[in-house]
Scaffold this motif. Structure first.
Motif, PDB file in Angstrom:
ATOM      1  N   GLU A  13     -13.975   3.867  -0.435  1.00 41.17           N
ATOM      2  CA  GLU A  13     -13.220   3.122  -1.450  1.00 41.17           C
ATOM      3  C   GLU A  13     -13.757   3.425  -2.841  1.00 41.17           C
ATOM      4  OE1 GLU A  13     -11.595  -1.375  -2.391  1.00 41.17           O
ATOM      5  OE2 GLU A  13     -12.729  -0.995  -0.570  1.00 41.17           O
ATOM      6  N   ASN A  50      -2.431  -2.501  -3.663  1.00 39.24           N
ATOM      7  CA  ASN A  50      -1.744  -3.350  -4.648  1.00 39.24           C
ATOM      8  C   ASN A  50      -0.617  -2.618  -5.379  1.00 39.24           C
ATOM      9  OD1 ASN A  50      -3.518  -5.576  -4.112  1.00 39.24           O
ATOM     10  ND2 ASN A  50      -5.073  -4.447  -5.249  1.00 39.24           N
ATOM     11  N   THR A  74       0.833  -1.192   0.000  1.00 37.60           N
ATOM     12  CA  THR A  74       0.000   0.000   0.000  1.00 37.60           C
ATOM     13  C   THR A  74       0.874   1.251   0.000  1.00 37.60           C
ATOM     14  OG1 THR A  74      -0.133   0.044   2.417  1.00 37.60           O
ATOM     15  CG2 THR A  74      -1.888  -1.113   1.246  1.00 37.60           C
ATOM     16  N   ASP A 133      -8.922   0.463  -6.726  1.00 35.96           N
ATOM     17  CA  ASP A 133      -7.955   0.171  -5.660  1.00 35.96           C
ATOM     18  C   ASP A 133      -7.453   1.430  -4.974  1.00 35.96           C
ATOM     19  OD1 ASP A 133      -8.160  -2.548  -6.004  1.00 35.96           O
ATOM     20  OD2 ASP A 133      -6.367  -2.735  -7.222  1.00 35.96           O
TER      21      ASP A 133
END
Length: 74
Positions: free
Chosen positions: A30, A52, A14, A34
């Motif tokens: 969110e 990611n 992250t 991502d």
């Protein structure tokens, strides 16, 4: 905003960027790509987190360059 804080967690993959004090966080939202946006009680974005993120096995993290862009005069 006095400073921007950037955190890279290689284990969790992250990259977190705080634009204001993390203690002001009230809610997280969110997005579809991502990305998590951290907001204060007024709904202003005070940080974001990219999930990611992988800079590779030998990388210590991102290299950061600060670029000041002049504001055009009116």
């Amino acid at each position: 905003m006095d400073k921007v804080r950037i955190y890279y967690d290689a284990f969790a993959r992250t990259l977190t960027v705080w634009l204001d004090e993390p203690t002001k966080e009230d809610v997280c939202e969110e997005a579809d790509d991502d990305t998590v946006f951290m907001k204060d009680a007024a709904g202003r974005i005070i940080g974001f987190e990219k999930l990611n993120v992988d800079f590779g096995p030998d990388a210590a993290g991102p290299a950061v360059e600060l670029v000041n862009v002049a504001v055009p005069s009116r």
